[in-house]
Design a protein around this motif. Sequence first.
Motif, short mmCIF file in Angstrom:
data_model
loop_
_atom_site.label_atom_id
_atom_site.label_comp_id
_atom_site.label_asym_id
_atom_site.label_seq_id
_atom_site.Cartn_x
_atom_site.Cartn_y
_atom_site.Cartn_z
N PRO A 271 47.64 28.35 85.85
CA PRO A 271 47.21 29.03 84.62
C PRO A 271 47.97 30.34 84.42
N VAL A 272 47.99 30.80 83.17
CA VAL A 272 48.72 32.03 82.84
C VAL A 272 47.73 33.06 82.30
N PRO A 273 48.12 34.34 82.31
CA PRO A 273 47.24 35.38 81.76
C PRO A 273 47.02 35.18 80.26
N MET A 274 45.83 35.57 79.79
CA MET A 274 45.48 35.43 78.38
C MET A 274 44.78 36.68 77.87
N ARG A 275 44.86 36.89 76.57
CA ARG A 275 44.03 37.85 75.85
C ARG A 275 43.45 37.12 74.63
N LEU A 276 42.15 37.26 74.42
CA LEU A 276 41.48 36.61 73.30
C LEU A 276 41.10 37.66 72.26
N LEU A 277 41.70 37.59 71.08
CA LEU A 277 41.38 38.51 70.00
C LEU A 277 40.50 37.81 68.98
N GLY A 278 39.41 38.45 68.64
CA GLY A 278 38.46 37.88 67.70
C GLY A 278 37.18 38.69 67.76
N ILE A 279 36.08 38.04 67.52
CA ILE A 279 34.78 38.69 67.55
C ILE A 279 34.04 38.18 68.77
N GLU A 282 28.97 38.86 68.80
CA GLU A 282 28.14 39.89 68.19
C GLU A 282 28.11 39.65 66.69
N PHE A 283 27.10 40.18 66.03
CA PHE A 283 27.04 40.09 64.58
C PHE A 283 28.01 41.10 63.99
N ALA A 284 28.76 40.66 62.99
CA ALA A 284 29.67 41.57 62.31
C ALA A 284 28.86 42.46 61.37
N PRO A 285 29.18 43.74 61.31
CA PRO A 285 28.43 44.64 60.43
C PRO A 285 28.81 44.43 58.96
N THR A 286 28.16 45.18 58.12
CA THR A 286 28.44 45.15 56.69
C THR A 286 29.60 46.10 56.38
N GLY A 287 30.55 45.65 55.59
CA GLY A 287 31.69 46.49 55.24
C GLY A 287 32.78 45.67 54.61
N ALA A 288 33.74 46.33 54.01
CA ALA A 288 34.87 45.64 53.39
C ALA A 288 35.63 44.82 54.43
N THR A 289 36.21 43.72 53.97
CA THR A 289 36.91 42.83 54.90
C THR A 289 38.01 43.56 55.67
N ALA A 290 38.78 44.39 54.99
CA ALA A 290 39.85 45.13 55.67
C ALA A 290 39.28 46.01 56.78
N TYR A 291 38.15 46.67 56.49
CA TYR A 291 37.51 47.50 57.51
C TYR A 291 37.05 46.65 58.69
N LEU A 292 36.46 45.50 58.41
CA LEU A 292 35.93 44.66 59.49
C LEU A 292 37.04 44.12 60.38
N LEU A 293 38.16 43.74 59.78
CA LEU A 293 39.28 43.25 60.58
C LEU A 293 39.83 44.35 61.48
N GLU A 294 39.86 45.54 60.96
CA GLU A 294 40.29 46.67 61.78
C GLU A 294 39.25 46.97 62.87
N HIS A 295 37.98 46.90 62.50
CA HIS A 295 36.88 47.16 63.44
C HIS A 295 36.95 46.23 64.65
N PHE A 296 37.32 44.98 64.41
CA PHE A 296 37.35 43.99 65.50
C PHE A 296 38.73 43.82 66.11
N GLY A 297 39.67 44.70 65.79
CA GLY A 297 40.98 44.64 66.41
C GLY A 297 41.80 43.45 65.99
N GLY A 301 48.90 45.37 64.09
CA GLY A 301 49.11 46.33 65.17
C GLY A 301 48.32 45.98 66.42
N ASP A 302 47.11 45.50 66.25
CA ASP A 302 46.30 45.11 67.40
C ASP A 302 46.90 43.90 68.11
N ILE A 303 47.38 42.94 67.33
CA ILE A 303 47.99 41.76 67.94
C ILE A 303 49.26 42.15 68.68
N ARG A 304 50.08 43.02 68.05
CA ARG A 304 51.29 43.51 68.72
C ARG A 304 50.96 44.20 70.03
#
Length: 319
Positions: A271-279, A282-297, A301-304
């Motif tokens: 097996p190889v090392p992994m990083r899982l990006l997502g949620i 947890e429940f996602a809070p209320t907010g604009a989609t752009a804010y939520l995507l930034e909130h959850f990394g 830039g977060d993927i990079r």
Amino acid sequence: MTTTTEPVYDNRVAFAEELIALARTDERIVAVCNDSVGSSNLGGFAREFPDRLINVGIAEQDMVGIGAGLALSGYVPFVCAAAPFLTGRALEQIKADVAYSRSPVVLCGMSPGLAYGELGPTHHSIEDLSWLRAIAGLGIVVPADDAETRSAVRWAAGAATPVYLRIGRFKVPSVGADFRFGVAGSLRDGTDVTVVATGTMVSRALRAAEEAAAEGVSVRVLNMSTIAPLDEDGIRRAMRETGAIVTAEEATTTGGLGAAVAAVVVTEPRPVPMRLLGIHREFAPTGATAYLLEHFGLTAGDIRAAAVSLARSLTRPDG
């Protein structure tokens, strides 16, 4: 932060246009919805084919059952609703009436992930991939851009198999994806780490790879548009050739793309090392989609950052 002026597209528009084009040549194609003509972008279909749009009202379980009955009667039903309500309220019918019964229904989850933004946790559809991956016999397709959405709709109309199409709402650029059911598309080659992305995250993964190259890290990008059945061979090849994997999804990692890829990785002899990006469960809070995507990394830039960090952490043998 990289800025871009490239054109962006709402995949629901591509979905609706392709559905209408197909319906003009195939009288078997019908649409079934839950009082969601507007949000499912079916207005044009309703005007052109009023007798082939079935609006059941806010009754998602009935909607899926009716779709299954139509499929077993020789029609090609596209069952359309907001993704959280289609998958959450009608999960039993999806399991029993569609997948178990092998009814060739095209389930169309509209505006998934965090697209509903300010409508909050009741409308965020971040669990759908996890729920549906657990159901045998159900294909799961998450197109990355407008062209792939059109291709996936065409494929689904003729596939004669139960399938869930996850149709994104917020606009994304074209990425040059070439849809093949069950096959991951390689959109960028790389040798240091692979980013496996799906849906709205694919364009962000490509931008992340460009930014990582400026830091001397070579990132491969795989468009995993089919979540089930998963392209396990593509994942194993990425493991061998790059030695590390980052997954990126607009969904919970508990049972979605990240979990699916990890299940392949950990069962391999090396097996190889992994990083899982997502949620992460947890429940996602209320907010604009752009804010939520930034909130959850989930920005480019977060993927990079995840890809560069993982690649630099590796101690790889020469050759």
